[in-house]
Design an enzyme around this catalytic site. Structure first.
Site, PDB file in Angstrom:
ATOM      1  N   ILE A 274      11.118   2.556  11.819  1.00 15.48           N
ATOM      2  CA  ILE A 274      10.309   3.719  12.217  1.00 15.48           C
ATOM      3  C   ILE A 274      10.450   3.819  13.729  1.00 15.48           C
ATOM      4  O   ILE A 274       9.853   4.912  14.491  1.00 15.48           O
ATOM      5  CB  ILE A 274       8.841   3.444  11.968  1.00 15.48           C
ATOM      6  CG1 ILE A 274       8.363   1.960  12.359  1.00 15.48           C
ATOM      7  CG2 ILE A 274       8.751   3.807  10.518  1.00 15.48           C
ATOM      8  CD1 ILE A 274       6.697   2.009  12.371  1.00 15.48           C
TER       9      ILE A 274
ATOM     10  N   THR B  33       9.055  -6.519   5.615  1.00 13.46           N
ATOM     11  CA  THR B  33       8.133  -7.192   4.551  1.00 13.46           C
ATOM     12  C   THR B  33       8.007  -6.871   3.255  1.00 13.46           C
ATOM     13  O   THR B  33       7.266  -7.433   2.557  1.00 13.46           O
ATOM     14  CB  THR B  33       6.618  -7.370   5.448  1.00 13.46           C
ATOM     15  OG1 THR B  33       6.162  -6.115   5.712  1.00 13.46           O
ATOM     16  CG2 THR B  33       6.550  -8.116   6.883  1.00 13.46           C
TER      17      THR B  33
ATOM     18  N   ILE C 263       0.627  -1.209  -0.050  1.00 11.10           N
ATOM     19  CA  ILE C 263      -0.063   0.061  -0.077  1.00 11.10           C
ATOM     20  C   ILE C 263       0.747   1.244  -0.146  1.00 11.10           C
ATOM     21  O   ILE C 263       0.783   2.162  -0.837  1.00 11.10           O
ATOM     22  CB  ILE C 263      -1.002  -0.009   1.103  1.00 11.10           C
ATOM     23  CG1 ILE C 263      -2.139  -1.219   1.105  1.00 11.10           C
ATOM     24  CG2 ILE C 263      -1.755   1.317   1.425  1.00 11.10           C
ATOM     25  CD1 ILE C 263      -2.537  -1.430   2.295  1.00 11.10           C
TER      26      ILE C 263
ATOM     27  N   TYR D 255      -2.242  -9.079  16.354  1.00  5.70           N
ATOM     28  CA  TYR D 255      -1.883  -8.120  15.268  1.00  5.70           C
ATOM     29  C   TYR D 255      -3.233  -7.162  15.350  1.00  5.70           C
ATOM     30  O   TYR D 255      -2.887  -6.140  15.451  1.00  5.70           O
ATOM     31  CB  TYR D 255      -2.118  -8.711  13.853  1.00  5.70           C
ATOM     32  CG  TYR D 255      -2.455  -7.697  12.893  1.00  5.70           C
ATOM     33  CD1 TYR D 255      -1.237  -6.859  12.278  1.00  5.70           C
ATOM     34  CD2 TYR D 255      -3.514  -7.895  12.123  1.00  5.70           C
ATOM     35  CE1 TYR D 255      -1.582  -5.970  11.180  1.00  5.70           C
ATOM     36  CE2 TYR D 255      -3.852  -6.843  11.111  1.00  5.70           C
ATOM     37  CZ  TYR D 255      -2.781  -5.931  10.600  1.00  5.70           C
ATOM     38  OH  TYR D 255      -3.096  -5.238   9.587  1.00  5.70           O
TER      39      TYR D 255
ATOM     40  N   SER E  72       0.690  -9.420   9.249  1.00  3.85           N
ATOM     41  CA  SER E  72      -0.171 -10.659   9.230  1.00  3.85           C
ATOM     42  C   SER E  72      -0.713 -11.007  10.395  1.00  3.85           C
ATOM     43  O   SER E  72      -0.159 -11.129  11.553  1.00  3.85           O
ATOM     44  CB  SER E  72       0.738 -11.607   8.455  1.00  3.85           C
ATOM     45  OG  SER E  72       0.426 -12.878   8.826  1.00  3.85           O
TER      46      SER E  72
ATOM     47  N   ARG F 185     -14.939 -11.756   2.925  1.00  2.00           N
ATOM     48  CA  ARG F 185     -13.955 -10.460   2.995  1.00  2.00           C
ATOM     49  C   ARG F 185     -14.500  -9.347   2.073  1.00  2.00           C
ATOM     50  O   ARG F 185     -15.206  -9.521   1.017  1.00  2.00           O
ATOM     51  CB  ARG F 185     -12.680 -10.767   2.589  1.00  2.00           C
ATOM     52  CG  ARG F 185     -11.819 -11.860   3.339  1.00  2.00           C
ATOM     53  CD  ARG F 185     -11.756 -11.256   4.777  1.00  2.00           C
ATOM     54  NE  ARG F 185     -11.032 -12.405   5.788  1.00  2.00           N
ATOM     55  CZ  ARG F 185     -11.539 -12.916   6.474  1.00  2.00           C
ATOM     56  NH1 ARG F 185     -13.194 -13.030   6.691  1.00  2.00           N
ATOM     57  NH2 ARG F 185     -11.047 -13.911   7.213  1.00  2.00           N
TER      58      ARG F 185
ATOM     59  N   ASP G 285      -8.175 -15.749  12.535  1.00  2.00           N
ATOM     60  CA  ASP G 285      -9.013 -15.045  11.258  1.00  2.00           C
ATOM     61  C   ASP G 285     -10.430 -15.167  11.460  1.00  2.00           C
ATOM     62  O   ASP G 285     -11.119 -16.059  12.253  1.00  2.00           O
ATOM     63  CB  ASP G 285      -8.964 -16.228  10.260  1.00  2.00           C
ATOM     64  CG  ASP G 285      -7.540 -16.269   9.384  1.00  2.00           C
ATOM     65  OD1 ASP G 285      -6.833 -14.972   9.662  1.00  2.00           O
ATOM     66  OD2 ASP G 285      -7.316 -17.179   8.657  1.00  2.00           O
TER      67      ASP G 285
HETATM   68  P1  NAD Z   1       3.495  -4.632   3.563  1.00  7.21           P
HETATM   69  O1  NAD Z   1       4.047  -5.851   4.526  1.00  7.21           O
HETATM   70  O2  NAD Z   1       3.375  -4.868   2.101  1.00  7.21           O
HETATM   71  O3  NAD Z   1       3.736  -3.284   3.970  1.00  7.21           O
HETATM   72  C1  NAD Z   1       4.336  -2.881   5.246  1.00  7.21           C
HETATM   73  C2  NAD Z   1       5.782  -2.138   5.000  1.00  7.21           C
HETATM   74  O4  NAD Z   1       5.945  -1.847   6.516  1.00  7.21           O
HETATM   75  C3  NAD Z   1       6.613  -3.262   4.716  1.00  7.21           C
HETATM   76  O5  NAD Z   1       7.446  -2.568   3.707  1.00  7.21           O
HETATM   77  C4  NAD Z   1       7.646  -3.264   5.878  1.00  7.21           C
HETATM   78  O6  NAD Z   1       8.901  -3.676   5.637  1.00  7.21           O
HETATM   79  C5  NAD Z   1       7.353  -2.116   6.660  1.00  7.21           C
HETATM   80  N1  NAD Z   1       7.840  -2.221   7.979  1.00  7.21           N
HETATM   81  C6  NAD Z   1       7.528  -3.033   8.926  1.00  7.21           C
HETATM   82  N2  NAD Z   1       8.150  -2.799  10.067  1.00  7.21           N
HETATM   83  C7  NAD Z   1       8.830  -1.536   9.990  1.00  7.21           C
HETATM   84  C8  NAD Z   1       9.604  -1.052  10.876  1.00  7.21           C
HETATM   85  N3  NAD Z   1       9.797  -1.147  12.104  1.00  7.21           N
HETATM   86  N4  NAD Z   1      10.092   0.299  10.358  1.00  7.21           N
HETATM   87  C9  NAD Z   1      10.048   0.517   9.022  1.00  7.21           C
HETATM   88  N5  NAD Z   1       9.386  -0.180   8.116  1.00  7.21           N
HETATM   89  C10 NAD Z   1       8.589  -1.164   8.605  1.00  7.21           C
HETATM   90  O7  NAD Z   1       1.645  -4.492   3.841  1.00  7.21           O
HETATM   91  P2  NAD Z   1       0.554  -3.386   3.367  1.00  7.21           P
HETATM   92  O8  NAD Z   1      -0.484  -4.597   2.990  1.00  7.21           O
HETATM   93  O9  NAD Z   1       1.199  -2.655   2.452  1.00  7.21           O
HETATM   94  O10 NAD Z   1       0.037  -2.851   4.549  1.00  7.21           O
HETATM   95  C11 NAD Z   1       0.170  -1.409   4.930  1.00  7.21           C
HETATM   96  C12 NAD Z   1      -0.646  -1.099   6.248  1.00  7.21           C
HETATM   97  O11 NAD Z   1      -1.844  -1.359   5.858  1.00  7.21           O
HETATM   98  C13 NAD Z   1      -0.121  -1.972   7.570  1.00  7.21           C
HETATM   99  O12 NAD Z   1      -0.003  -0.966   8.429  1.00  7.21           O
HETATM  100  C14 NAD Z   1      -1.163  -2.936   7.581  1.00  7.21           C
HETATM  101  O13 NAD Z   1      -1.163  -3.311   8.775  1.00  7.21           O
HETATM  102  C15 NAD Z   1      -2.382  -2.141   7.077  1.00  7.21           C
HETATM  103  N6  NAD Z   1      -3.481  -2.757   6.695  1.00  7.21           N
HETATM  104  C16 NAD Z   1      -3.247  -3.590   5.413  1.00  7.21           C
HETATM  105  C17 NAD Z   1      -4.148  -4.546   4.989  1.00  7.21           C
HETATM  106  C18 NAD Z   1      -4.231  -5.188   3.544  1.00  7.21           C
HETATM  107  O14 NAD Z   1      -5.365  -5.862   3.348  1.00  7.21           O
HETATM  108  N7  NAD Z   1      -3.084  -5.292   2.863  1.00  7.21           N
HETATM  109  C19 NAD Z   1      -5.561  -4.744   5.769  1.00  7.21           C
HETATM  110  C20 NAD Z   1      -5.357  -4.081   6.841  1.00  7.21           C
HETATM  111  C21 NAD Z   1      -4.554  -3.246   7.385  1.00  7.21           C
END
Ligand code: NAD
Length: 311
Positions: free
Chosen positions: A58, A36, A13, A145, A82, A213, A274
């Protein structure tokens, strides 16, 4: 033009958001520790003149102070995302998501940013009888999570009471689209199934496949993020979704139709943590943010399949 900081910029995202903000003329900074995220999500944007990427964590307050200084908006996407991974390894999830968010918020208030928008998750609702899920419902986080996201959104929303910053939390519902990682044990269902089915392999469904979903194409949540940052709403949490519901069995059927295949899924035990059904009421985002999903599930799936075919 405004300056935006995107945390988690190498993620699915985050990297899509960086791209959209650059298209809108923003100056963009990104940070990611590649926990990730995918290196290719950094490489594809690195040559953009108005984009600066920093590999960093971060939770590092000095790095966050440096990279946040002068930013108008912070889009906090970084997290270890996850549910099953958080059940296996709650410490890493809690540390990255909770300590990480606290550090991001602290840097934002010290840098006097206008607005922080954070990514929360539909998992905060937990399994509920009542559908669709609406923001006024109780939270029932059922995994480490989900708890970390409950903390993320509440810490962020509280910050607008204590400090001179606006804050918005968006509860994402199963986002999918280009640049999502299809590989690994914790990959999300849509990229994983597309990847397998493009190779003629059978996807594994956990449970009976009748769990549902509110699958949401990524462009829709990018719109929600930009509306939240540029608007004048603060201290509010919103569902960010399409407002529909598709079962995992229906997902496989639709993928078979779009791919011209006839692949039978395999079934395995349900996974702990889940939730059974996820379906959002998006009226609040419609009313207060002017949000309207523009890409529905089918169109999003077609665009996502064509991305993975090209990739
Ligand atoms: P993603 O794993 O592709 O992106 C998350 C990013 O955060 C990764 O690039 C990872 O390397 C980075 N990251 C993790 N820990 C870190 C740290 N300590 N310092 C710096 N960077 C760090 O996942 P995504 O699907 O793009 O999710 C983005 C956000 O949206 C997340 O907060 C996730 O919890 C939230 N989210 C996603 C979904 C979905 O369906 N994809 C649903 C609900 C919430």
């Amino acid at each position: 033009m405004p300056t935006a900081l995107v945390t988690g910029a190498a993620g699915f995202i985050g990297s899509n958001l960086v791209e959209s903000l650059l298209d809108r003329g923003y100056d963009v900074r990104g940070i990611d520790n590649l926990e990730t995220g995918r290196a290719r999500n950094v490489e594809r944007l690195q040559s953009e003149a108005d984009y600066t990427f920093r590999e960093g964590d971060i939770r590092d307050a000095d790095v966050m102070a440096e990279i946040t200084a002068g930013a108008d908006y912070v889009f906090h996407q970084a997290a270890v995302p996850s549910v099953p991974r958080s059940v296996e390894d709650p410490v890493t999830t809690t540390d990255a998501n909770c300590t990480g968010t606290a550090t991001v918020i602290d840097a934002a208030r010290n840098a006097d940013v206008d607005t922080v928008v954070v990514a929360s998750s539909s998992s905060v609702y937990g399994s509920t009888e009542q559908l669709p899920k609406v923001e006024t419902m109780d939270s029932r986080p059922e995994s480490p999570y989900a708890l970390s996201k409950y903390y993320t959104e509440n810490l962020t929303l509280q910050a607008s009471d204590f400090y001179d910053i606006d804050t918005v939390a968006l509860r994402y519902f199963n986002i999918f689209g280009p640049h999502q990682d299809p590989e690994g044990e914790y990959a999300a269902v849509i990229p994983k199934f597309i990847d397998l089915m493009l190779d003629g392999e059978r996807p594994v469904i956990y449970g009976d496949g009748e769990q549902s979903r509110d699958f949401t194409f990524v462009e829709n949540v990018i719109q929600a993020n930009i509306l939240a940052a540029e608007g004048d709403v603060s201290g509010e949490m919103f569902n960010a979704a399409c407002g529909g519901r598709v079962t995992i069995n229906e997902l496989v059927e639709t993928l078979n139709n779009l791919l011209g295949t006839d692949i039978e899924p395999e079934y395995d035990d349900p996974r702990p943590g889940d939730v059974r059904h996820s379906h959002a009421d998006i009226s609040k985002a419609r009313e207060l943010l002017g949000y309207e999903p523009t890409v529905d599930f089918s169109e999003g799936l077609e665009r996502t399949i064509s991305f993975y075919q090209d990739e």
